[in-house]
Design a protein around this motif. Structure first.
Motif, PDB file in Angstrom:
ATOM      1  N   ASN A  76      54.323 -19.577 -53.873  1.00 50.94           N
ATOM      2  CA  ASN A  76      54.724 -18.517 -54.792  1.00 50.94           C
ATOM      3  C   ASN A  76      54.275 -17.152 -54.303  1.00 50.94           C
ATOM      4  OD1 ASN A  76      54.713 -21.037 -56.429  1.00 50.94           O
ATOM      5  ND2 ASN A  76      55.355 -19.629 -58.055  1.00 50.94           N
ATOM      6  N   VAL A  77      53.038 -17.097 -53.847  1.00 47.30           N
ATOM      7  CA  VAL A  77      52.477 -15.826 -53.382  1.00 47.30           C
ATOM      8  C   VAL A  77      53.030 -15.466 -52.010  1.00 47.30           C
ATOM      9  CG1 VAL A  77      50.351 -14.602 -52.774  1.00 47.30           C
ATOM     10  CG2 VAL A  77      50.374 -16.181 -54.718  1.00 47.30           C
ATOM     11  N   ALA A 140      58.557 -23.508 -53.603  1.00 47.18           N
ATOM     12  CA  ALA A 140      57.990 -23.174 -54.912  1.00 47.18           C
ATOM     13  C   ALA A 140      58.875 -23.615 -56.069  1.00 47.18           C
ATOM     14  CB  ALA A 140      57.734 -21.669 -54.993  1.00 47.18           C
ATOM     15  N   PHE A 141      60.205 -23.503 -55.908  1.00 43.83           N
ATOM     16  CA  PHE A 141      61.103 -23.682 -57.049  1.00 43.83           C
ATOM     17  C   PHE A 141      62.173 -24.760 -56.866  1.00 43.83           C
ATOM     18  CE2 PHE A 141      59.895 -19.097 -56.983  1.00 43.83           C
ATOM     19  CZ  PHE A 141      59.052 -19.138 -58.098  1.00 43.83           C
ATOM     20  N   GLY A 142      62.222 -25.361 -55.686  1.00 44.89           N
ATOM     21  CA  GLY A 142      63.259 -26.352 -55.422  1.00 44.89           C
ATOM     22  C   GLY A 142      64.424 -25.747 -54.662  1.00 44.89           C
ATOM     23  N   GLU A 143      65.268 -26.592 -54.083  1.00 46.14           N
ATOM     24  CA  GLU A 143      66.405 -26.120 -53.298  1.00 46.14           C
ATOM     25  C   GLU A 143      67.305 -25.234 -54.142  1.00 46.14           C
ATOM     26  OE1 GLU A 143      68.021 -24.821 -50.722  1.00 46.14           O
ATOM     27  OE2 GLU A 143      67.415 -26.653 -49.661  1.00 46.14           O
ATOM     28  N   ASN A 154      56.470 -18.028 -66.580  1.00 49.81           N
ATOM     29  CA  ASN A 154      56.192 -16.672 -67.047  1.00 49.81           C
ATOM     30  C   ASN A 154      57.031 -15.664 -66.269  1.00 49.81           C
ATOM     31  OD1 ASN A 154      54.818 -16.307 -64.482  1.00 49.81           O
ATOM     32  ND2 ASN A 154      53.028 -17.301 -65.387  1.00 49.81           N
ATOM     33  N   ASP A 155      56.884 -14.386 -66.619  1.00 47.23           N
ATOM     34  CA  ASP A 155      57.677 -13.340 -65.964  1.00 47.23           C
ATOM     35  C   ASP A 155      57.388 -13.238 -64.474  1.00 47.23           C
ATOM     36  OD1 ASP A 155      58.845 -12.785 -68.364  1.00 47.23           O
ATOM     37  OD2 ASP A 155      57.862 -10.858 -68.689  1.00 47.23           O
ATOM     38  N   THR A 156      56.141 -13.471 -64.066  1.00 48.18           N
ATOM     39  CA  THR A 156      55.802 -13.389 -62.644  1.00 48.18           C
ATOM     40  C   THR A 156      56.587 -14.424 -61.856  1.00 48.18           C
ATOM     41  OG1 THR A 156      53.580 -12.532 -63.096  1.00 48.18           O
ATOM     42  CG2 THR A 156      53.956 -13.530 -60.938  1.00 48.18           C
ATOM     43  N   GLU A 157      56.658 -15.646 -62.355  1.00 51.85           N
ATOM     44  CA  GLU A 157      57.425 -16.684 -61.673  1.00 51.85           C
ATOM     45  C   GLU A 157      58.915 -16.364 -61.687  1.00 51.85           C
ATOM     46  OE1 GLU A 157      56.605 -20.616 -63.023  1.00 51.85           O
ATOM     47  OE2 GLU A 157      54.623 -20.667 -62.087  1.00 51.85           O
ATOM     48  N   GLU A 158      59.402 -15.786 -62.780  1.00 58.40           N
ATOM     49  CA  GLU A 158      60.826 -15.436 -62.856  1.00 58.40           C
ATOM     50  C   GLU A 158      61.189 -14.368 -61.833  1.00 58.40           C
ATOM     51  OE1 GLU A 158      62.865 -14.843 -66.584  1.00 58.40           O
ATOM     52  OE2 GLU A 158      61.347 -15.991 -67.658  1.00 58.40           O
ATOM     53  N   ILE A 159      60.344 -13.346 -61.688  1.00 62.11           N
ATOM     54  CA  ILE A 159      60.663 -12.285 -60.740  1.00 62.11           C
ATOM     55  C   ILE A 159      60.499 -12.785 -59.306  1.00 62.11           C
ATOM     56  CG2 ILE A 159      58.372 -11.206 -60.570  1.00 62.11           C
ATOM     57  CD1 ILE A 159      61.744  -9.355 -60.828  1.00 62.11           C
ATOM     58  N   GLU A 160      59.548 -13.683 -59.071  1.00 59.73           N
ATOM     59  CA  GLU A 160      59.405 -14.280 -57.735  1.00 59.73           C
ATOM     60  C   GLU A 160      60.652 -15.093 -57.389  1.00 59.73           C
ATOM     61  OE1 GLU A 160      54.534 -14.888 -57.450  1.00 59.73           O
ATOM     62  OE2 GLU A 160      55.789 -16.427 -58.373  1.00 59.73           O
ATOM     63  N   HIS A 161      61.141 -15.842 -58.351  1.00 62.26           N
ATOM     64  CA  HIS A 161      62.351 -16.637 -58.143  1.00 62.26           C
ATOM     65  C   HIS A 161      63.535 -15.734 -57.833  1.00 62.26           C
ATOM     66  CE1 HIS A 161      65.805 -19.068 -60.049  1.00 62.26           C
ATOM     67  NE2 HIS A 161      65.524 -19.662 -58.905  1.00 62.26           N
ATOM     68  N   LEU A 162      63.642 -14.627 -58.568  1.00 58.68           N
ATOM     69  CA  LEU A 162      64.746 -13.688 -58.368  1.00 58.68           C
ATOM     70  C   LEU A 162      64.675 -13.033 -56.999  1.00 58.68           C
ATOM     71  CD1 LEU A 162      67.116 -11.880 -59.242  1.00 58.68           C
ATOM     72  CD2 LEU A 162      65.466 -10.445 -60.466  1.00 58.68           C
ATOM     73  N   VAL A 163      63.537 -12.441 -56.667  1.00 58.18           N
ATOM     74  CA  VAL A 163      63.458 -11.709 -55.389  1.00 58.18           C
ATOM     75  C   VAL A 163      63.449 -12.661 -54.205  1.00 58.18           C
ATOM     76  CG1 VAL A 163      62.337  -9.709 -56.436  1.00 58.18           C
ATOM     77  CG2 VAL A 163      60.909 -11.528 -55.494  1.00 58.18           C
ATOM     78  N   GLY A 164      62.929 -13.872 -54.395  1.00 54.85           N
ATOM     79  CA  GLY A 164      62.974 -14.857 -53.318  1.00 54.85           C
ATOM     80  C   GLY A 164      64.401 -15.271 -53.011  1.00 54.85           C
ATOM     81  N   THR A 165      65.214 -15.438 -54.063  1.00 52.57           N
ATOM     82  CA  THR A 165      66.619 -15.795 -53.872  1.00 52.57           C
ATOM     83  C   THR A 165      67.390 -14.651 -53.222  1.00 52.57           C
ATOM     84  OG1 THR A 165      66.515 -17.237 -55.826  1.00 52.57           O
ATOM     85  CG2 THR A 165      68.703 -16.594 -55.047  1.00 52.57           C
ATOM     86  N   LEU A 166      67.149 -13.434 -53.685  1.00 47.31           N
ATOM     87  CA  LEU A 166      67.806 -12.261 -53.101  1.00 47.31           C
ATOM     88  C   LEU A 166      67.434 -12.103 -51.630  1.00 47.31           C
ATOM     89  CD1 LEU A 166      69.451  -9.627 -53.255  1.00 47.31           C
ATOM     90  CD2 LEU A 166      67.429  -8.521 -54.246  1.00 47.31           C
ATOM     91  N   ASN A 201      70.481 -12.535 -66.721  1.00 44.96           N
ATOM     92  CA  ASN A 201      71.073 -11.299 -66.209  1.00 44.96           C
ATOM     93  C   ASN A 201      70.659 -10.073 -67.013  1.00 44.96           C
ATOM     94  OD1 ASN A 201      73.120  -9.995 -64.346  1.00 44.96           O
ATOM     95  ND2 ASN A 201      73.997  -9.456 -66.332  1.00 44.96           N
ATOM     96  N   GLU A 202      70.595 -10.198 -68.332  1.00 45.68           N
ATOM     97  CA  GLU A 202      70.232  -9.046 -69.159  1.00 45.68           C
ATOM     98  C   GLU A 202      68.759  -8.688 -69.005  1.00 45.68           C
ATOM     99  OE1 GLU A 202      71.433  -9.402 -73.209  1.00 45.68           O
ATOM    100  OE2 GLU A 202      73.561  -9.569 -72.725  1.00 45.68           O
ATOM    101  N   LYS A 203      67.919  -9.686 -68.949  1.00 43.66           N
ATOM    102  CA  LYS A 203      66.484  -9.430 -68.802  1.00 43.66           C
ATOM    103  C   LYS A 203      66.182  -8.750 -67.483  1.00 43.66           C
ATOM    104  CE  LYS A 203      61.983 -11.759 -68.822  1.00 43.66           C
ATOM    105  NZ  LYS A 203      61.286 -13.057 -69.044  1.00 43.66           N
TER     106      LYS A 203
END
Length: 342
Positions: A76-77, A140-143, A154-166, A201-203
């Motif tokens: 994650n980190v 960290a999050f699966g394929e 939490n929000d930290t994991e959500e933003i990590e998931h988002l920026v990691g995918t991007l 998407n809205e968040k």
């Protein structure tokens, strides 16, 4: 006598060394948790991209990576530190790219070739770091895009998931700029596009829909029947603007550049400038605004360099050569050195 003395010394040394091993594991866990709970949110709220990318990304990555020798890899980190390190090398590659453009415009073939080679080397370094971000995101999050959304706490994991995918999509783009020398799998972008369905998407200021639309534009056959990628991308950019976040507008500009649509590219750049200059980017995520601004500035610099032989004038992002307000007031042509010195 020496043999007799050496036995307790060796025994003591063995105890000390085993004690060090016992310390490493809890230290690794503490640092990994501290980084996840405090360092990542702190970096996300930083307004200093250079410090975050070339400071935290470059400085923290190998220290934290080394603990994977004694504990489970803190993926994650590390996806965050690797993506930050990728931003650092990308900024260096972009500077080399601009030198290439200036030399080409001046007809200096040798300098142009040299700058081009330097840029490709740095894009390769960037692709390697971003490919590792993709691997850590998967760890960290699966394929990505496998029809099963990850459970995020939490929000930290959500933003990590988002920026990691991007960043996984950016890994493929950086590899293309490095003549595909890293070998990032071609299906990464399509997987990331599907993974965007798992994000709010809205968040997250329209970024997931913008990412998905960019993938649809870039990967043949990725868009579902009836989808309008440009319309979705524009709606995402406008929604981001309403929330003070320029990332989706930056993706609009990047898509315009990638599709050789300069009108859309310029519109995206101007929208990024407008959002950024309003100064209302969410304070917890200032670094995303800085990333968007710097990417738009590079696209603008390419346009200015191609048409005027120089980068975007100071504080003139959103203005372009030949426009009514082309940044001339901020240019060096109006600078009176004698006046300044006296």
């Amino acid at each position: 006598m020496l043999k007799t003395l050496s036995l307790p010394v060796m025994a003591g040394l063995a105890v000390c060394l085993s004690g060090c091993g016992l310390i490493y594991k809890p230290t690794g866990h503490v640092l990994a948790h501290y980084s996840q709970d405090e360092v990542v949110p702190y970096v996300m709220g930083s307004g200093d991209m250079d410090m975050s990318a070339c400071g935290t990304g470059m400085g923290q990555n190998q220290l934290l990576s080394s603990f994977s020798r004694v504990i489970d890899r803190p993926s994650n980190v590390l996806l965050t530190t690797n993506l930050l390190a990728g931003l650092c090398s990308e900024s260096q590659a972009q500077e080399a790219d601009l030198r290439f453009q200036r030399a080409l415009r001046a007809g200096d073939t040798a300098s142009a070739r040299d700058a081009r080679t330097e840029a490709q080397r740095l894009y390769r370094r960037t692709a390697l770091r971003r490919y590792q971000t993709y691997k850590d995101t998967v760890d960290a999050f699966g394929e990505l895009g496998d029809d099963k959304c990850p459970s995020l706490g939490n929000d930290t994991e959500e933003i990590e998931h988002l920026v990691g995918t991007l960043t996984s999509v950016q890994a493929l783009l950086s590899d293309i700029q490095a003549s595909s020398s890293v070998g990032v799998p071609q299906d990464v972008a399509a997987k990331a596009g599907r993974e965007a369905e798992c994000m709010d998407n809205e968040k997250w200021w329209g970024i997931p829909n913008a990412l998905q639309a960019v993938v649809w534009l870039s990967v043949p056959g990725a868009a579902p029947d009836g989808a309008d990628p440009w319309s979705q991308l524009k709606q995402a950019a406008d929604y981001g603007e309403s929330k003070g976040m320029p990332m989706a507008a930056m993706l609009y500009a990047v898509a315009g550049y990638g599709q050789s649509d300069e009108a859309k590219e310029k519109a995206g750049i101007a929208q990024v400038a407008r959002i950024y200059n309003d100064g209302v980017t969410p304070k917890e995520y200032l670094i995303l605004g800085e990333v968007a601004y710097n990417q738009a500035l590079f696209l603008s610099d390419r346009i200015w360099t191609r048409e005027a032989g120089k980068r975007t004038p100071f504080l003139a992002l959103g203005d372009f050569p030949g426009s009514e307000d082309d940044g001339a007031t901020a240019d060096d042509t109006d600078f009176d050195a004698d006046d300044f010195l006296n």
